[in-house]
Design a protein around this motif. Structure first.
Motif, mmCIF file in Angstrom:
data_model
loop_
_atom_site.group_PDB
_atom_site.id
_atom_site.type_symbol
_atom_site.label_atom_id
_atom_site.label_comp_id
_atom_site.label_asym_id
_atom_site.label_seq_id
_atom_site.Cartn_x
_atom_site.Cartn_y
_atom_site.Cartn_z
ATOM 1 N N ILE A 237 0.838 -1.203 0.000
ATOM 2 C CA ILE A 237 0.000 0.000 0.000
ATOM 3 C C ILE A 237 0.873 1.252 0.000
ATOM 4 O O ILE A 237 0.668 2.180 -0.791
ATOM 5 C CB ILE A 237 -0.945 -0.016 1.213
ATOM 6 N N ALA A 238 1.869 1.287 0.898
ATOM 7 C CA ALA A 238 2.743 2.458 0.980
ATOM 8 C C ALA A 238 3.530 2.656 -0.305
ATOM 9 O O ALA A 238 3.706 3.788 -0.778
ATOM 10 C CB ALA A 238 3.693 2.312 2.167
ATOM 11 N N LYS A 239 4.017 1.568 -0.866
ATOM 12 C CA LYS A 239 4.797 1.652 -2.103
ATOM 13 C C LYS A 239 3.967 2.261 -3.227
ATOM 14 O O LYS A 239 4.462 3.060 -4.034
ATOM 15 C CB LYS A 239 5.268 0.248 -2.498
ATOM 16 N N ASN A 240 2.687 1.909 -3.291
ATOM 17 C CA ASN A 240 1.821 2.453 -4.328
ATOM 18 C C ASN A 240 1.376 3.881 -4.050
ATOM 19 O O ASN A 240 1.077 4.625 -4.982
ATOM 20 C CB ASN A 240 0.600 1.549 -4.516
ATOM 21 N N LEU A 241 1.348 4.269 -2.780
ATOM 22 C CA LEU A 241 1.103 5.673 -2.466
ATOM 23 C C LEU A 241 2.321 6.510 -2.817
ATOM 24 O O LEU A 241 2.203 7.675 -3.203
ATOM 25 C CB LEU A 241 0.766 5.832 -0.982
ATOM 26 N N ASN A 242 3.515 5.920 -2.635
ATOM 27 C CA ASN A 242 4.781 6.511 -3.085
ATOM 28 C C ASN A 242 4.963 7.942 -2.598
ATOM 29 O O ASN A 242 5.153 8.862 -3.373
ATOM 30 C CB ASN A 242 4.871 6.462 -4.616
ATOM 31 N N SER A 243 4.908 8.110 -1.278
ATOM 32 C CA SER A 243 5.092 9.424 -0.693
ATOM 33 C C SER A 243 5.960 9.302 0.547
ATOM 34 O O SER A 243 6.462 8.216 0.869
ATOM 35 C CB SER A 243 3.734 10.047 -0.370
ATOM 36 N N ASP A 244 6.137 10.413 1.268
ATOM 37 C CA ASP A 244 7.047 10.456 2.408
ATOM 38 C C ASP A 244 6.296 10.534 3.731
ATOM 39 O O ASP A 244 5.152 11.001 3.794
ATOM 40 C CB ASP A 244 7.975 11.668 2.304
ATOM 41 N N GLY A 245 6.973 10.100 4.803
ATOM 42 C CA GLY A 245 6.450 10.280 6.149
ATOM 43 C C GLY A 245 5.975 8.994 6.767
ATOM 44 O O GLY A 245 6.506 7.909 6.515
ATOM 45 N N ILE A 246 4.943 9.123 7.618
ATOM 46 C CA ILE A 246 4.371 7.989 8.339
ATOM 47 C C ILE A 246 3.050 7.601 7.697
ATOM 48 O O ILE A 246 2.208 8.458 7.414
ATOM 49 C CB ILE A 246 4.120 8.340 9.814
ATOM 50 N N PHE A 247 2.869 6.315 7.480
ATOM 51 C CA PHE A 247 1.584 5.795 7.021
ATOM 52 C C PHE A 247 0.987 4.958 8.145
ATOM 53 O O PHE A 247 1.611 3.990 8.602
ATOM 54 C CB PHE A 247 1.750 4.922 5.773
ATOM 55 N N GLU A 248 -0.185 5.329 8.601
ATOM 56 C CA GLU A 248 -0.918 4.574 9.615
ATOM 57 C C GLU A 248 -1.966 3.729 8.911
ATOM 58 O O GLU A 248 -2.805 4.259 8.173
ATOM 59 C CB GLU A 248 -1.601 5.516 10.600
ATOM 60 N N MET A 249 -1.941 2.415 9.116
ATOM 61 C CA MET A 249 -2.871 1.530 8.422
ATOM 62 C C MET A 249 -3.622 0.654 9.406
ATOM 63 O O MET A 249 -3.053 0.163 10.377
ATOM 64 C CB MET A 249 -2.127 0.651 7.416
ATOM 65 N N ASP A 250 -4.911 0.465 9.116
ATOM 66 C CA ASP A 250 -5.754 -0.414 9.912
ATOM 67 C C ASP A 250 -6.196 -1.596 9.065
ATOM 68 O O ASP A 250 -6.611 -1.425 7.907
ATOM 69 C CB ASP A 250 -6.983 0.329 10.425
ATOM 70 N N PHE A 251 -6.116 -2.780 9.665
ATOM 71 C CA PHE A 251 -6.535 -4.018 9.012
ATOM 72 C C PHE A 251 -7.496 -4.781 9.909
ATOM 73 O O PHE A 251 -7.581 -4.523 11.120
ATOM 74 C CB PHE A 251 -5.318 -4.910 8.713
ATOM 75 N N MET A 252 -8.203 -5.730 9.323
ATOM 76 C CA MET A 252 -9.062 -6.646 10.052
ATOM 77 C C MET A 252 -8.744 -8.057 9.579
ATOM 78 O O MET A 252 -8.593 -8.299 8.374
ATOM 79 C CB MET A 252 -10.524 -6.333 9.776
ATOM 80 N N PHE A 253 -8.627 -8.988 10.536
ATOM 81 C CA PHE A 253 -8.392 -10.375 10.164
ATOM 82 C C PHE A 253 -9.572 -11.227 10.598
ATOM 83 O O PHE A 253 -9.921 -11.273 11.780
ATOM 84 C CB PHE A 253 -7.115 -10.915 10.807
#
Length: 364
Positions: A237-253
């Motif tokens: 996800i971060a690689k495809n956003l391709n930007s700088d800084g912190i990425f906060e991600m929420d998932f569900m399993f």
């Protein structure tokens, strides 16, 4: 080295690190009564928006800008300022760009983005009226923008949906997933990305318990879930956003379906950042400083990695033993107290489960 920090609310989390690096700190804030204004070397009270920080950055001839914005609404203004000042003045801004913010600040666009890059997300539809619903109950109703559980409702019946539409004209309607809530931070800079260990935030409930009221643990240990899958998906996800800084991600399993679902992603500091630091020894806010001063690299982050057990407990008002200075750092502490009075939380760590249990008993 002179850095401009935008926003004072989170500044005490990294003031100790800024000083340890010998960095001259300049801070802008729109609220003259805000906290932490006594910590930086210089403080400028400016109007809301990014024109003030931009002018201070040029006037003070800073080497880089580090926005410390923990809420969503100002992020797009920060992104526009980043693109303008980097192009016009050559001053680096450690923050997400306009494309990344637009994709992540609207939950509907985020869903479309997940689909475009092949990341699984719960089934959803955009509702303009309750009669359009074609998902089975229960469902989760959300607005395109918002954070921290704001404007979110778990609907168990059509009547619940109709009640929601008394306040809103449209809703993002998502299939309710019963399972484990997971959060993860990804650091990104100059095309390099690294996903830190996932954090367990509890099980989903039909009652919609607020995240601040749950006990959280790190690292994430959920039966049937491979943490490498969480990190790999977050990295993608971060690689495809391709930007700088912190990425906060929420998932569900979902244990029932053995499926990891991506829920949302934000381009700002994470609410579970203390747990991440306690678990792996990497402080994401300090890494923003490293990005600004040219000391960030994947190799450096990997060298800092530790393997601890940690937990975060809501306690209201903390009355236990005092942490060592600096109180917001795990450098010389095995626990950190954070949050406003009445809503404080303790994040504690140890190198074993038994050690963590003993520490929690001592602190609470």
């Amino acid at each position: 080295m002179k850095l401009l920090f935008i926003g004072s609310r989170l500044y005490d989390d990294l003031d100790w690190y800024v000083r340890s690096k010998g960095i001259e700190s300049v801070l802008t804030e729109s609220n003259e009564n805000a906290i932490n204004l006594d910590l930086p070397d210089q403080v400028f009270i400016v109007p809301r928006g990014m024109d003030g920080p931009k002018q201070v950055a040029m006037m003070q001839n800073v080497d880089a800008i580090v926005p410390l914005i923990g809420i969503d609404p100002p992020l797009i203004d920060v992104a526009h300022m980043k693109e303008e000042i980097e192009k016009e003045q050559g001053i680096p801004v450690v923050a997400a760009d306009v494309r990344a913010v637009k994709l992540t600040s609207n939950k509907i666009k985020t869903k479309e983005f997940y689909g475009d890059i092949g990341v699984v997300t719960p089934d959803y539809q955009i509702l303009n009226s309750p009669d359009e619903l074609n998902l089975e109950f229960p469902v989760v109703l959300k607005q395109g923008e918002g954070q921290g559980g704001k404007d979110i409702k778990v609907a168990k019946s059509l009547e619940d949906v109709k009640d929601y539409f008394e306040d809103f004209n449209q809703a993002l309607c998502e299939k309710f997933v019963e399972g484990s809530e997971i959060s993860i931070e990804v650091l990104g800079f100059n095309g390099e990305f690294i996903a830190l260990p996932p954090i367990y935030k509890g099980e989903t409930t039909l009652e919609g318990v607020h995240p601040l009221n749950k006990v959280k643990t790190g690292p994430c240990m959920v039966e049937g879930l491979d943490n490498n899958l969480v990190q790999h998906t977050a990295y993608k996800i971060a690689k495809n956003l391709n930007s700088d800084g912190i990425f906060e991600m929420d998932f569900m399993f979902s244990k029932e379906k053995n499926q990891l679902y991506a829920i949302e992603v934000n381009t700002r500091p994470n609410g579970t950042r203390y747990l991440t630091t306690a678990t792996c020894g990497v402080n994401s806010l300090c890494e923003l400083v490293n990005m600004a001063i040219g000391e960030f690299s994947i190799a450096n982050v990997l060298d800092k990695l530790e393997y601890n057990y940690s937990t975060e407990i809501p306690i209201g008002d903390y009355e236990g033993p005092s942490p060592n200075e600096p109180v917001k750092s795990f450098e010389d502490n095995n626990f950190v107290v954070h949050g406003p009075e009445g809503y404080q939380r303790v994040t504690a760590r140890a190198d074993s489960k038994e050690g963590l249990e003993n520490l929690v008993d001592k602190l609470t």
